[in-house]
Structures are given as structure tokens and as C-alpha cells.
Write an enzyme that holds these catalytic residues in place. Structure first.
Site: not given
Ligand code: ACM
Length: 263
Positions: A38, A109, A142, A169
Site C-alpha cells: 500500500e 480503498k 489493507c 500494523v
Molecule cells: C491499514 O489499513 N493500513 C492498516
């Protein structure tokens, strides 16, 4: 087809250094399809939207995407990568797919994580499923891992591979992704990053999962690494889990709806 996932530590605010490192890592492993993390152009942990804007690019005139297209042509390969996208005054946490034929598509996203909500707009391009010469590919990013509906929708719309650029994370995603591969009977490639930015430390352990829910290969926690597997995307056409159980046809849409497939 050979599928490679590239795990590294993009540098915050240094697109030129990130392109150079991506070029080195792609050169180190011959493959047909590469998946990068990402926000691989810009790094992740911006102070605020103003800082993110400094490194954002529009899809139409992006140094980063043009560099990826050059790499795709030079290597006769497909590349998926996260990037920081600007459209007018808005920023999106996006992922691009390019190939030897050039630009193929963008996903924005859908599910923003933590402080991303102060920087980016939530995605507004649905979940495109894109044809490549190896098969159909969708992208998720992510924290989309938290939402099984997104994975299901991508697979129901024909994705044989879900490419998943990440900057994880927390420690949950690497556990749940193989289950999405299994329940949707498709391949998943999660490309996570490593290293730290400000108060955040990223968790590595990028992986490729098979339609049987097996982790075919997994990277380490904190090292730059290219992990690869020879895979057959046609396996993702078989949705049967027993001779009498089709993971898609057996769904009880009368009870829980149809997820607005194709719309
Ligand atoms: C994330 O979505 N970068 C944890």
C-alpha cells in the site's frame, strides 16, 4: 504463472527512492505478476492531509505509475501497487494495475483505517475485476481485510486472484486472509510493508494463499523480501469444496441477500 509479492519499507515522502528500490527488487526476481505494498510511492503515516498532498499524484500524470508501466513493459509482467492518488481536492488511498499493455485500472480503498479518515476520501470506484492474460484480478487494500463482504464480492464477480497491497500494523490480517482464499476458492496475494514511520511499526509477513486456504509462502517479519510461487489461476474456477458443496451456488441468498453482484 509466476506470482511474486514484494515486501519492503517505502520511504515517507521520497517517491524517487521508492521507484529505485522497487526497480531493484523487481530485477532480483523474474516473474509474471508482482504485488507491491500500500502507498508504495509515498509511504504511509502522514501528519495530515497537507503532507499527503505533497506526494499525491493524479492517475493521468503520475511519475510513479509511468515508472511502473515502464517496468511492466521491460519485464513483460503485470504489477499491482498501492499509491497516493489525487483527484481535484480529494485524496484516495488507491491501488493500480498495470501490464505490458499499459494502464489497466485503479481501485480506491473502501475501508479507511484510523487516521486515514482525516486524510483520504473513502473509495468510490466499487471493486473492479480486471482481465489480464493470466486471468481475472481484483484489488483490495489493507484494512479491507476486516470486511468479508468485499472479498466475497470480488470473487463472485470473477476474481481468480485478489491482490492486496497493505501497510498492516495489527496482527490479525495474516490469520484471516487464508480463510478468505478458502471460502472464496481464489488466490490472495497480501504484500505488506516492514519498518516504522513515526509511532507506527508495520508487521511484514506478506503471503500468498491458495484456494485451499493454504499459505503457499510467507515472508519474514522485518526484512525486505520477494516471495514467489508458481500458481495456476484456473484452479479458482472450481468452487466445489465437496462433490455436493459449491461455495457459491450453495449460498442462501434468500436469507442474506446477494451483495448486489455486478452493481
Ligand atoms: C491499514 O489499513 N493500513 C492498516
Amino acid at each position: 504463472m509466476r506470482l511474486s509479492v514484494i515486501q519492503f519499507a517505502p520511504k515517507l515522502g521520497d517517491t524517487a527512492a521508492n521507484i529505485k528500490r522497487i526497480r531493484e527488487l523487481i530485477s532480483s526476481e523474474q516473474s509474471d505478476f508482482y504485488v507491491l505494498p500500500e502507498l508504495a510511492n509515498s509511504g504511509y503515516n502522514f501528519k495530515d492531509k497537507a503532507e499527503a498532498l505533497e506526494y499525491a499524484e493524479s492517475t493521468e500524470s503520475s511519475t510513479f505509475i509511468n515508472a511502473l508501466i515502464d517496468l511492466a513493459k521491460e519485464n513483460d509482467a503485470y504489477i499491482v501497487s498501492g499509491f497516493c492518488e489525487q483527484e481535484g481536492d480529494n485524496l484516495f488511498n488507491s491501488s493500480v494495475l498495470v501490464g505490458p499493455e499499459g494502464f489497466l485500472g485503479v481501485y480506491r480503498k473502501l475501508h479507511l483505517f484510523l487516521n486515514e479518515k482525516s486524510i483520504f476520501e473513502p473509495g468510490n470506484l466499487d471493486i473492479p475485476v480486471i482481465n489480464t492474460r493470466f486471468g481475472k484480478v481484483a484489488m483490495l487494500i489493507c484494512f479491507d481485510w476486516m470486511f468479508p463482504e468485499a472479498w466475497r464480492k470480488a470473487a463472485l464477480n470473477g476474481a481468480q486472484l485478489i491482490a492486496h497491497p497493505s501497510n498492516l500494523v495489527l496482527h490479525y490480517c495474516q490469520k484471516v486472509v487464508p480463510s478468505y482464499a478458502l471460502t472464496n476458492r481464489c488466490f490472495v496475494a497480501t504484500a505488506n510493508r516492514i519498518g516504522s514511520e513515526r509511532e507506527l511499526t508495520f508487521t511484514g509477513q506478506s503471503l500468498i494463499a491458495s484456494p485451499d486456504g493454504e499459505v503457499i509462502i510467507k515472508a519474514g517479519v522485518d526484512n525486505d523480501q520477494v516471495i514467489s510461487a508458481d500458481i495456476d489461476l484456473s484452479l479458482a474456477h472450481d468452487k466445489f469444496i465437496t462433490v455436493r458443496n459449491d461455495a457459491f451456488a450453495d449460498r442462501r441468498q434468500d436469507v442474506y441477500g446477494n451483495l448486489n453482484i455486478d452493481g
